[in-house]
Scaffold this active site. Structure first.
Site, PDB file in Angstrom:
ATOM      1  N   HIS A 154       0.815  -1.223   0.000  1.00 22.81           N
ATOM      2  CA  HIS A 154       0.000   0.000   0.000  1.00 22.81           C
ATOM      3  C   HIS A 154       0.842   1.264   0.000  1.00 22.81           C
ATOM      4  CE1 HIS A 154      -4.053  -1.832   0.838  1.00 22.81           C
ATOM      5  NE2 HIS A 154      -3.249  -2.855   1.055  1.00 22.81           N
ATOM      6  N   ASP A 364       3.931   9.531  -0.826  1.00 16.49           N
ATOM      7  CA  ASP A 364       2.721   8.809  -0.432  1.00 16.49           C
ATOM      8  C   ASP A 364       2.404   7.729  -1.456  1.00 16.49           C
ATOM      9  OD1 ASP A 364       0.493   8.257   1.106  1.00 16.49           O
ATOM     10  OD2 ASP A 364      -0.150  10.346   1.193  1.00 16.49           O
TER      11      ASP A 364
HETATM   12  O1  F6P Z   1      -1.196   2.109   4.367  1.00 18.66           O
HETATM   13  C1  F6P Z   1      -0.173   2.204   5.246  1.00 18.66           C
HETATM   14  C2  F6P Z   1      -0.561   1.767   6.627  1.00 18.66           C
HETATM   15  O2  F6P Z   1       0.558   1.582   7.422  1.00 18.66           O
HETATM   16  C3  F6P Z   1      -1.395   0.519   6.682  1.00 18.66           C
HETATM   17  O3  F6P Z   1      -0.635  -0.643   6.618  1.00 18.66           O
HETATM   18  C4  F6P Z   1      -2.088   0.750   7.967  1.00 18.66           C
HETATM   19  O4  F6P Z   1      -3.265   0.031   8.071  1.00 18.66           O
HETATM   20  C5  F6P Z   1      -2.362   2.253   7.970  1.00 18.66           C
HETATM   21  O5  F6P Z   1      -1.326   2.803   7.229  1.00 18.66           O
HETATM   22  C6  F6P Z   1      -2.420   2.892   9.345  1.00 18.66           C
HETATM   23  O6  F6P Z   1      -1.194   2.711  10.004  1.00 18.66           O
HETATM   24  P1  F6P Z   1      -1.113   2.002  11.427  1.00 18.66           P
HETATM   25  O7  F6P Z   1      -1.717   0.640  11.272  1.00 18.66           O
HETATM   26  O8  F6P Z   1       0.344   1.964  11.764  1.00 18.66           O
HETATM   27  O9  F6P Z   1      -1.915   2.855  12.346  1.00 18.66           O
END
Ligand code: F6P
Length: 498
Positions: A154, A364
């Protein structure tokens, strides 16, 4: 019909939805197709259960595991968010590396694989998400699962010269070749990955056949699958939310001033300090706007236990305070900076109520706020999107005003242009962007990926999927037991990834 099993670190539980494009995208796929979603519960426990805890809602079976807090610290705060996250976002200055973190990352991935293996049926299709779980396929193969396993990243993938900063870079590349299909957000990410196959000293022996690679006797296909949003749902959520009290109170409080909005998880990759600096420059260079525009930045806290996130928080508090102190009037606060989150529907209403969105990350994967802003607008009188070319979304949203996130003069000028843009031009730009958002919506994203992974349409409608049996797991409602601590689960704000 085959069953879909998704795996991700963060998961969106029925009564506790998670932040991020990943959570929204996977949920959309599973709600439509049905299946299983395995992930971290968001909690720590001194003695994690031997099996995942399961909650069934509609046609989705949510299976969660707790992590030990020391393990979480080295895996999540350490290798995931102090090593891989900065590196994959080209932020080598923020990069930290400790071998013990790497070991914890491997151990947690092995643990995910064991828990997953206990859930799997031979004809399941496994879809692994994001950088927290790159080695998962290797561990799962060792446990003799030989069905299709796909992986989607992602976030961005860095080019060779950046990735090489990581001592274990070759393992990361090799592990990404353990899947049947590895997907990226943009062509740039795919090319960066391909560049890493030529690692000096550890070149990975491979044979290429179009988008297919033969590595270690396996075939992996590579592809680009830009993630999207549920365009129609965003549009109706936004329209409805305009009647909500929160949105109405915001509009009333503006006293006719124009609204510029930013919505981002508080993260140094989002370009927030640069954005605040650019807004300050805008008020200085175009002083007529003083007292006439309000900048609302919504930035829910995230990953607060990671040093770099504490630093960026302090920096933002300082710049917001300085700006308001310098320009504010008794009846006007130029920047409204808030760390709390809102429901997704309210956020969509706030986006619709804004004349300009600033989406200016310094790097991003995609940035779904950009796409949501477009989908949330009134097509008759749309707002203007100011977008960083360093967000994956810039590839598709060519109707945005593209501006370098470090260029405060450029952002100031873009703000001035956006605030005075004639209706005809706003409509033309919005039409282009809405077309792109609709074409590559969230359903297109998972359908394309799963079709390429399985070679068939595994997508039944939700009614058909709902009749699937979901046996083999202890089933219980997710009552939260004592001794467990919830860690960083957010709501509403999505990531660039989102
Ligand atoms: O898309 C990047 C990401 O790290 C996802 O893997 C994750 O669900 C989201 O952002 C939110 O980040 P975190 O799980 O570290 O709060």
């Amino acid at each position: 019909m085959k069953r879909l099993v998704c795996v991700s670190n963060r998961i969106s539980l029925p009564r506790r939805s998670a932040a991020g494009g990943l959570a929204v995208g996977v949920l959309a796929a599973l709600q439509r197709i049905g299946g299983v979603w395995l992930g971290w519960s968001g909690e720590t426990s001194d003695e994690p259960r031997a099996e995942p805890e399961v909650t069934v809602r509609d046609n989705v079976r949510y299976a969660t595991i707790d992590l030990r807090s020391a393990e979480l610290d080295r895996y999540y705060n350490g290798f995931c968010n102090s090593t891989l996250w900065p590196l994959f976002h080209y932020a080598t200055g923020r990069f930290r590396y400790e071998y013990e973190d790497y070991e914890a990352y491997q151990a947690v991935n092995a643990q995910f694989a064991r828990q997953l293996a206990g859930l799997l049926r031979p004809d399941d299709v496994v879809w692994v998400h994001d950088y927290q779980l790159i080695p998962l396929a290797r561990y799962l193969r060792r446990l003799s699962f030989d069905g299709p396993i796909g992986f989607f990243l992602h976030i961005p993938f860095p080019p060779l010269q950046v990735l090489r900063v990581l001592p274990s870079h070759a393992e990361i590349v090799r592990d990404l070749c353990q899947y049947d299909l590895t997907g990226f957000q943009t062509e740039d990410d795919l090319h960066a990955f391909e560049s890493c196959l030529e690692l000096p000293a550890h070149a990975i022996a491979h044979v290429r056949n179009g988008s297919q690679l033969e590595v270690d006797g396996r075939t992996v296909r590579l592809g680009v699958y830009p993630i999207g949003v549920e365009a129609d749902e965003v549009a109706s959520e936004a329209t409805e939310a305009m009647g909500e009290e929160t949105v109405q109170r915001l509009i009333a409080s503006l006293l006719g001033r124009k609204l510029i909005i930013g919505v981002d998880r508080l993260d140094y990759t989002k370009g927030l300090t640069e954005r605040f600096g650019a807004f300050e420059h805008f008020l200085t260079t175009f002083p007529d706007n003083q007292g006439k525009v309000t900048f609302l930045q919504i930035a829910p806290l995230s990953r607060s236990d990671v040093l770099a996130y504490g630093e960026i928080r302090l920096a933002l508090e300082q710049v917001a305070g300085r700006l308001n102190g310098r320009f504010g009037e008794a009846d006007w606060t130029p920047v409204r900076y808030i760390n709390r989150n809102f429901s997704h529907a309210t956020l969509m209403g706030l986006l619709r109520a804004s004349q300009v969105a600033l989406v200016t990350p310094v790097r991003d994967g995609m940035n779904l706020v950009a796409k949501e802003f477009v989908a949330a607008q009134d097509p008759e009188d749309p707002g203007v999107l100011i977008l960083s070319p360093l967000a994956g979304a810039a590839r598709e949203l060519t109707g945005a005003l593209l501006v370098n996130p470090y260029d405060k003069r450029g952002i100031a000028l873009a703000l001035q242009t956006a605030l005075h843009m004639p209706l005809g031009e706003r409509r033309r730009r919005h039409e282009q962007m809405l077309g792109a958002v609709r074409r590559h919506d969230i359903h297109h994203w998972y359908r394309e990926f799963l079709r390429d992974l399985t070679g068939e349409r595994i997508l039944g409608d939700s009614a058909a999927a709902a009749t699937k049996s979901v046996d083999g797991l202890p089933q219980r409602e997710s009552g939260r037991s004592g001794g467990r601590r919830e860690v960083g689960a957010g709501r509403g704000v999505q990531d660039g990834s989102r």
